[in-house]
Design a protein around this motif. Structure first.
Motif, short mmCIF file in Angstrom:
data_model
loop_
_atom_site.label_atom_id
_atom_site.label_comp_id
_atom_site.label_asym_id
_atom_site.label_seq_id
_atom_site.Cartn_x
_atom_site.Cartn_y
_atom_site.Cartn_z
N TYR A 77 0.52 5.87 6.90
CA TYR A 77 -0.50 4.99 6.72
C TYR A 77 -1.04 4.61 5.17
O TYR A 77 -1.71 5.44 4.52
CB TYR A 77 -1.85 5.46 7.32
CG TYR A 77 -2.72 4.45 8.06
CD1 TYR A 77 -2.57 3.37 8.56
CD2 TYR A 77 -4.30 4.69 7.69
CE1 TYR A 77 -3.38 2.44 8.86
CE2 TYR A 77 -5.31 3.63 7.75
CZ TYR A 77 -5.03 2.57 8.37
OH TYR A 77 -5.81 1.52 8.79
N SER A 111 -2.92 0.54 5.61
CA SER A 111 -4.14 1.02 5.40
C SER A 111 -5.10 0.05 4.39
O SER A 111 -6.08 0.36 4.30
CB SER A 111 -4.18 2.40 4.29
OG SER A 111 -3.33 2.05 3.41
N VAL A 119 -7.93 4.87 10.39
CA VAL A 119 -6.60 5.17 11.11
C VAL A 119 -6.89 5.19 12.65
O VAL A 119 -5.99 4.65 13.23
CB VAL A 119 -5.83 6.34 10.43
CG1 VAL A 119 -6.31 7.68 10.93
CG2 VAL A 119 -4.23 6.18 10.93
#
Ligand SMILES: O=C1O[C@H](COP(=O)(O)O)[C@@H](O)[C@H](O)[C@H]1O
Length: 260
Positions: A77, A111, A119
Motif C-alpha cells: 500500500y 495509498s 487501507v
C-alpha cells in the motif's frame, strides 16, 4: 481441495521460462473454451521473473491480450507508480510491452488514491470490484480465476498473508487490509485464503536456497495459520513450481532424489 503436485526445474531461469510457457497455454486454452481468461498475478522475485520470461517468449503473441483479465493477489500500500508496488513491477516486466486492455487490468488501489490512508476501505473497494466481476456460475464473491499465482516467502507467506497475522485467519471477506507486515512495507492489501481457493488452479512459485525451508514446512503438513502457503490450493489443481535449490529440503517421500 486439490492435492499439491510438484514440478522441480533445474534452476530459477528454467523455472520462469517453463512456468511462462505453461501460463501461455493455460490462457490460450481458457480463451478457446470460454472466450476470456482471468489470471491473478503475484509480486516478488519469482512472479516478476515469470512475467519477464513471458515478455521474452515469442509464443506470447498466441495470447489474445484484449480478452484477458488481470488481478493481483496482493499489493504493497504505497503511492501510484512507486517502484515497490507489485503493479509497477508487473508493468515494467510485461504489461507495458503487450496490448492488454487497461479496463481489464485490475490493479489494487494505491495509498494516494481515493481511499487515502484507509487501507480497509481500499480493500473493500477491491472486494467490490471482484464481486462485480463474479458471475452466478462462480459460486461466490470472486470470479473463478483460471490461474492464481503466488510467490512463497522465506517465512511461508503468500500474497500478503503472513504467519499468525489476522489476515491469514480471515474466513469471510475476500480482500483485507494488512497492518504490521514483517516484510516492508508494513501496510498492504491481500486476497484471503477463501478468495485464493476459488481459483481453478493455484500455482506456488519458489526458487532459491532461501525458500527451501519454507517449501519443506508448507508441504509437510503444517497448519495454514503458521504456514500460510500450506492453505493455498485451487479447486482443480495446486501446482508447486520450484527450482532444485528450493526443493532441496523436501522429504524424500515428496521429492525423491533423481536416479544416478
Ligand atoms: O512482498 C511480497 O513477497 C512475496 C514473495 O516475494 P519473493 O521476492 O520472496 O519471492 C510475494 O509473493 C508477494 O506478492 C509480495 O507482495
Amino acid at each position: 481441495m486439490s492435492t499439491p503436485q510438484l514440478v522441480v526445474h533445474h534452476d530459477k531461469e528454467l523455472m520462469a521460462q517453463a512456468a511462462a510457457a505453461r501460463l501461455i497455454t493455460k490462457i490460450v486454452d481458457a480463451q478457446t473454451s470460454r472466450g476470456t481468461a482471468s489470471v491473478v498475478l503475484t509480486g516478488g522475485r519469482n512472479g516478476n521473473g515469470l512475467l519477464a520470461a513471458l515478455a521474452a517468449a515469442p509464443a506470447r503473441d498466441a495470447i489474445d491480450w484484449g480478452r484477458l483479465d488481470l488481478w493481483w493477489g496482493d499489493e504493497r500500500y504505497l503511492p501510484e507508480g512507486d517502484p515497490e508496488r507489485n503493479v509497477t513491477q508487473a508493468r515494467e516486466a510485461l504489461l507495458d510491452s503487450v496490448p492488454v486492455d487497461p479496463e481489464r487490468v485490475h490493479a489494487m488501489p494505491a495509498s494516494d488514491g481515493p481511499h487515502g490512508a484507509d487501507v480497509e476501505a481500499a480493500a473493500e473497494a477491491y472486494a467490490a470490484e471482484l464481486a462485480k466481476a463474479a458471475g452466478p456460475e462462480n459460486h461466490g464473491a470472486v470470479p473463478t480465476f483460471d490461474v492464481l499465482m503466488l510467490g512463497v516467502g522465506p517465512d511461508t507467506h503468500v500474497a500478503s498473508l503472513f504467519p499468525e497475522l489476522p489476515a491469514v485467519r480471515e474466513t469471510e471477506r475476500t480482500v483485507v487490509g494488512v497492518h504490521g507486515a514483517p516484510k516492508p512495507p508494513p501496510t498492504r492489501i491481500s486476497l484471503t485464503l477463501p478468495a485464493i481457493r476459488a481459483a481453478r488452479e493455484v500455482w506456488l512459485l519458489a526458487a532459491g536456497e532461501d525458500k527451501a525451508e519454507a517449501v519443506a514446512i508448507a508441504l509437510s503438513g503444517a497448519g495454514e495459520i503458521q504456514a500460510p502457503a500450506a492453505g493455498a490450493y485451487g479447486r482443480a489443481r495446486t501446482l508447486w513450481l520450484l527450482d532444485s535449490a528450493a526443493a532441496a529440503q523436501l522429504p524424500r517421500s515428496l521429492y525423491p532424489p533423481a536416479s544416478p
